[in-house]
Design a protein around this motif. Structure first.
Motif, mmCIF file in Angstrom:
data_model
loop_
_atom_site.group_PDB
_atom_site.id
_atom_site.type_symbol
_atom_site.label_atom_id
_atom_site.label_comp_id
_atom_site.label_asym_id
_atom_site.label_seq_id
_atom_site.Cartn_x
_atom_site.Cartn_y
_atom_site.Cartn_z
ATOM 1 N N GLN A 181 -18.009 3.268 11.095
ATOM 2 C CA GLN A 181 -17.540 2.480 12.246
ATOM 3 C C GLN A 181 -17.805 0.998 12.036
ATOM 4 O O GLN A 181 -17.008 0.151 12.392
ATOM 5 N N GLU A 182 -18.964 0.714 11.429
ATOM 6 C CA GLU A 182 -19.341 -0.691 11.242
ATOM 7 C C GLU A 182 -18.603 -1.262 10.037
ATOM 8 O O GLU A 182 -18.250 -0.535 9.116
ATOM 9 N N GLU A 183 -18.467 -2.573 10.077
ATOM 10 C CA GLU A 183 -17.829 -3.243 8.962
ATOM 11 C C GLU A 183 -18.854 -3.365 7.832
ATOM 12 O O GLU A 183 -19.956 -3.878 8.039
ATOM 13 N N ILE A 184 -18.507 -2.848 6.669
ATOM 14 C CA ILE A 184 -19.496 -2.887 5.580
ATOM 15 C C ILE A 184 -18.911 -3.521 4.313
ATOM 16 O O ILE A 184 -19.218 -3.116 3.211
ATOM 17 N N ASP B 159 -15.563 7.849 10.440
ATOM 18 C CA ASP B 159 -16.077 7.700 11.793
ATOM 19 C C ASP B 159 -15.212 6.683 12.543
ATOM 20 O O ASP B 159 -15.322 5.480 12.296
ATOM 21 N N GLU B 160 -14.367 7.159 13.422
ATOM 22 C CA GLU B 160 -13.431 6.319 14.187
ATOM 23 C C GLU B 160 -12.754 5.257 13.305
ATOM 24 O O GLU B 160 -12.862 4.056 13.589
ATOM 25 N N PRO B 161 -12.069 5.697 12.263
ATOM 26 C CA PRO B 161 -11.519 4.742 11.293
ATOM 27 C C PRO B 161 -10.406 3.847 11.841
ATOM 28 O O PRO B 161 -10.181 2.763 11.324
ATOM 29 N N PHE B 162 -9.714 4.313 12.890
ATOM 30 C CA PHE B 162 -8.541 3.552 13.376
ATOM 31 C C PHE B 162 -8.853 2.745 14.632
ATOM 32 O O PHE B 162 -7.943 2.185 15.255
ATOM 33 N N LYS B 163 -10.134 2.682 15.003
ATOM 34 C CA LYS B 163 -10.553 2.126 16.292
ATOM 35 C C LYS B 163 -10.013 0.726 16.596
ATOM 36 O O LYS B 163 -9.465 0.500 17.661
ATOM 37 N N SER B 164 -10.149 -0.195 15.655
ATOM 38 C CA SER B 164 -9.769 -1.577 15.960
ATOM 39 C C SER B 164 -8.407 -1.976 15.383
ATOM 40 O O SER B 164 -8.075 -3.147 15.307
ATOM 41 N N ILE B 165 -7.626 -0.979 14.993
ATOM 42 C CA ILE B 165 -6.335 -1.274 14.353
ATOM 43 C C ILE B 165 -5.209 -1.264 15.400
ATOM 44 O O ILE B 165 -5.153 -0.374 16.249
ATOM 45 N N ASP B 166 -4.338 -2.286 15.331
ATOM 46 C CA ASP B 166 -3.245 -2.390 16.306
ATOM 47 C C ASP B 166 -2.319 -1.175 16.214
ATOM 48 O O ASP B 166 -2.229 -0.520 15.178
#
Ligand SMILES: Nc1ncnc2c1ncn2[C@@H]1O[C@H](COP(=O)(O)OP(=O)(O)OP(=O)(O)O)[C@@H](O)[C@H]1O
Length: 215
Positions: free
Chosen positions: A64-67, A140-147
């Motif tokens: 989920q976090e940007e790594i 883990d929620e890979p598409f969460k912040s994608i438009d």
């Protein structure tokens, strides 16, 4: 018969019991989504499973976090996971370009993470995980912040790619639409200490209304 089965899972944080004698199973070469409300323990479960599997199998993952490594370009960030794999420079280049295309980021090879939006960084995370050669892919929620436009396209392309490679994928999500679009199987999780699970095969009869009753 399940190909991956995890039994007697017990996880507590202090006095908070998240899982008690919990069991879950997944089919090989299928995409399974663990669906549940925010805070129900999906990430905790995914971490438990990944740690267990890592004892005997290689896996790739999207967190989920940007790594991303800040001082490396998009290209170099992906190249990192292809080190020591016996690949030539040309082979690495083909893999990186192919997977940047998969997430609609072709042309961004030389960008640094600081010049990308949150959704773009997440798409690089997906491209990197897809580049790593592994039988198992955990997300883990890979598409969460994608438009929404990119999300729909990437879900379709990634699903096709996973299928063509015969990978086993496990995703965690609380988004009913993406679970239906992306998965072969959905496992709904609900409850606190005595968690309940309900399994669905995704077919033309499945609906959000059916799933929401079990999360
Ligand atoms: N390291 C930790 N220390 C203490 N409590 C934790 C820790 N990690 C998770 N928790 C707690 O465990 C519960 C489950 O958290 P988890 O992150 O697994 O939920 P989730 O379903 O993945 O949530 P979300 O969908 O919001 O990401 C929450 O109540 C959370 O506060």
């Amino acid at each position: 018969m399940a190909d991956y089965r995890f039994e007697n899972i017990n996880v507590s944080f202090g006095t908070d019991v998240i899982y008690k004698n919990f069991s879950i199973e997944f089919e090989k070469n299928r995409i399974t989504t663990i669906l549940g409300r925010s805070g129900c323990g999906k990430t905790t479960l995914l971490n438990y499973i990944m740690k267990d599997i890592l004892r005997y199998k290689n896996l790739s993952c999207v967190f989920q976090e940007e790594i991303l490594v800040k001082w490396l370009t998009v290209y170099e960030n992906i190249e990192l996971v292809l080190k020591n794999k016996g690949l030539s420079k040309t082979e690495k280049n083909e893999i990186i370009i192919k997977n940047l295309r998969l997430v609609n980021l072709n042309g961004y090879e030389k960008y640094y993470p600081s010049s990308l939006s949150g959704g773009m960084k997440q798409r690089v995370n997906i491209a990197r995980a897809a580049s790593y050669p592994a039988d198992l892919l955990f997300m883990d929620e890979p598409f969460k912040s994608i438009d929404i436009i990119n999300k729909e396209e990437i879900i379709g392309k990634l699903k096709q790619e996973i299928k063509s490679r015969n990978q086993t994928a496990v995703m965690v999500s609380h988004d009913l639409d993406e679970a239906i679009d992306f998965s072969d199987n959905i496992i709904c999780i609900s409850g606190t200490e005595g968690k309940k699970i309900k399994k669905f095969s995704v077919n033309k009869y499945i609906s959000k209304e059916m799933l929401i009753k079990y999360i």
